[in-house]
Every structure is written in structure tokens, then in C-alpha cells.
Design a protein around this motif. Sequence first.
Motif, short mmCIF file in Angstrom:
data_model
loop_
_atom_site.label_atom_id
_atom_site.label_comp_id
_atom_site.label_asym_id
_atom_site.label_seq_id
_atom_site.Cartn_x
_atom_site.Cartn_y
_atom_site.Cartn_z
N PRO A 127 20.19 1.23 -34.96
CA PRO A 127 19.62 0.22 -33.64
C PRO A 127 18.80 0.04 -32.51
O PRO A 127 18.28 -0.63 -31.46
N ILE A 128 17.33 0.19 -33.74
CA ILE A 128 15.82 0.75 -32.63
C ILE A 128 15.40 -1.05 -33.14
O ILE A 128 15.28 -1.02 -34.49
N PRO B 287 9.15 0.46 -26.27
CA PRO B 287 8.04 1.39 -27.66
C PRO B 287 9.65 1.96 -27.89
O PRO B 287 10.70 2.08 -27.02
N ALA B 288 9.51 2.19 -29.70
CA ALA B 288 10.99 2.18 -30.06
C ALA B 288 11.22 4.01 -29.80
O ALA B 288 12.67 4.24 -29.79
N TYR B 289 9.93 5.01 -29.28
CA TYR B 289 10.54 6.18 -28.43
C TYR B 289 11.80 5.74 -27.32
O TYR B 289 12.49 6.81 -27.00
N THR C 14 7.63 9.75 -33.19
CA THR C 14 8.51 8.80 -32.11
C THR C 14 9.75 10.11 -31.72
O THR C 14 10.33 9.99 -30.35
N VAL C 15 10.39 10.36 -32.66
CA VAL C 15 11.17 11.82 -32.44
C VAL C 15 11.06 12.47 -31.61
O VAL C 15 11.83 13.19 -30.50
N ARG C 16 9.81 12.77 -31.60
CA ARG C 16 8.65 14.24 -31.03
C ARG C 16 8.79 13.41 -29.63
O ARG C 16 9.13 14.28 -27.96
N ARG C 17 8.47 12.09 -29.19
CA ARG C 17 8.34 11.79 -27.91
C ARG C 17 9.62 11.38 -27.22
O ARG C 17 9.45 11.90 -26.34
#
Length: 260
Positions: free
Chosen positions: A7-8, A15-17, A55-58
Motif C-alpha cells: 500500500p506504500i 511521504p512514505a511515513y 520511516t517506521v520510527r517517524r
Amino acid sequence: MKTKPNPIDRSSFEPAYLQLVRVLREQIAAGQFRPGDRLPSESQLCRRYQVSPMTVRRAINLLLEQGVVTTERGRGTFVKPLELGGVSFSLDRFQDLLTDRDGARIQLLDVRIVEADERVAAELDLPVGDRVIHMQRLFHKNGEPLIYHAHHLIYDPKRPVVEAEMEVTSLYGLLSGSGTSLVKWGRLGVHAAVLDASQARLLRRSEGAPAFYLEHTFYDYEDRPVSWGGFTCPGDCFHFTATVGVVEGCEPSRAAPGRI
């Protein structure tokens, strides 16, 4: 077995995040993750959605700010249970009225220098009898009077109280971002009230009608109170709503008071 599409969207301007935040919120709203459930780990999310650890952390940090999840060191990220005590109500509709220069009209009822009584002196941290500025205003929307505002300002002969300063201490400047540097921060409180005879006449309501009173105290950059007063609004045109939990298609942390 057919692989589910990622889905990204790498070609998207979003943005991806933010896309990942939306995906996780949709999954929580759909019940794939319920309050108390642990979300996939950082490495699992990276593999599943082909994104970087940053990206995951954001995305997780944003979900934390939105109050959707909590984190526990060494255990992971969990969907946050409903907490009614943490619900926030915004003043969006109130802001709309004060900043709508076309549909709204501000009527200045009275401005005068008076002596501070015990209550005013206590709220503004002044000796009883010190001179203060007392202002009264009436806010109209499409010709209908909706909000009565009365407040007291610190009187300082060395600093003339210009209109810009009046606006920032009446909440308009703080909401619209057009105020001067007079105010550093403020404290607001909402109380149940009834209209007295004068307020009822101005607001075209019956005396004793239920109302909301939005009390405010604003402070300068030395943390000294510079303004104290409040907005009185009839109860039939001002109410609060808020969304609790994660609802599909609902923006996070958006709450709007009333039909104003």
C-alpha cells in the motif's frame, strides 16, 4: 499464492511515513489491531511495507503524538486503550467566528479605566484599587449576536493599549496568529452559567437562560497576568463534541464545539 500489493506508493507526493500512518490507522479502525494489541515490530514493518527503519520510527512517533499507540521499552508498540480523561476539545468553530471578517462583526460596547475590585485585583495580581482597563464586546454572526465578551486589561501609561494588543488579549490574536508579542501564554476554562439581565438583553435571550462561560487569563513574557475575563455564549448555540478512539476516515484529534 498471490502477493498482496504494497500500500506504500513510492510515486505519491505523500511521504512514505504518512502513508504508513494511514495504513496502520485503517488497520486499527478495522479491528485488525485492538486496544492492548502489539503492533508488528520495526523490522516486521520494514519488511512488510518495504520501507526504511527511519520511516517506521517517524510513523510510530506520529501515532504516539496522535494518542493512538503507546510504547514500552523492550516490549514494543501497543494500541492505546480508550482513555476518556485524555480527550481534547478544540475551539475550531470558535476560531472560525472570531477570524471570519466577512460573516462576523465585532461590536465594541464599552472601554473605560476603572479601579480593580478584589476579584480583578486577585486575578491580575494587582493591589485593590489599581487602575485597569475594562472592555466589553459583542460578537455577531450573520447579524445574530452570539458571544458577549468582557475582560480587564493591565493599565500601563508607558505602553498605550493599541487595538492590536486589545485583539490579542481578547483571544482573537492568539487564534488567528495576528497578535502582537504582548502575550506569551494563556489559561482557558469552560464553566456552566446562566445569562443575567444585561447579557440576555444583548444576546436576545431570556434572562436565566443556560450559557457557557469561557474564562481566560493571559500572561506576558515575564509570566505576569495581563488580561482576565471571559466569553459568554448561549448554551443553544455552543456545544462540544470529540471523537474517542480510531475511526476509519476520521482525522485524528479533531474536535469542534458547536454550530457557531
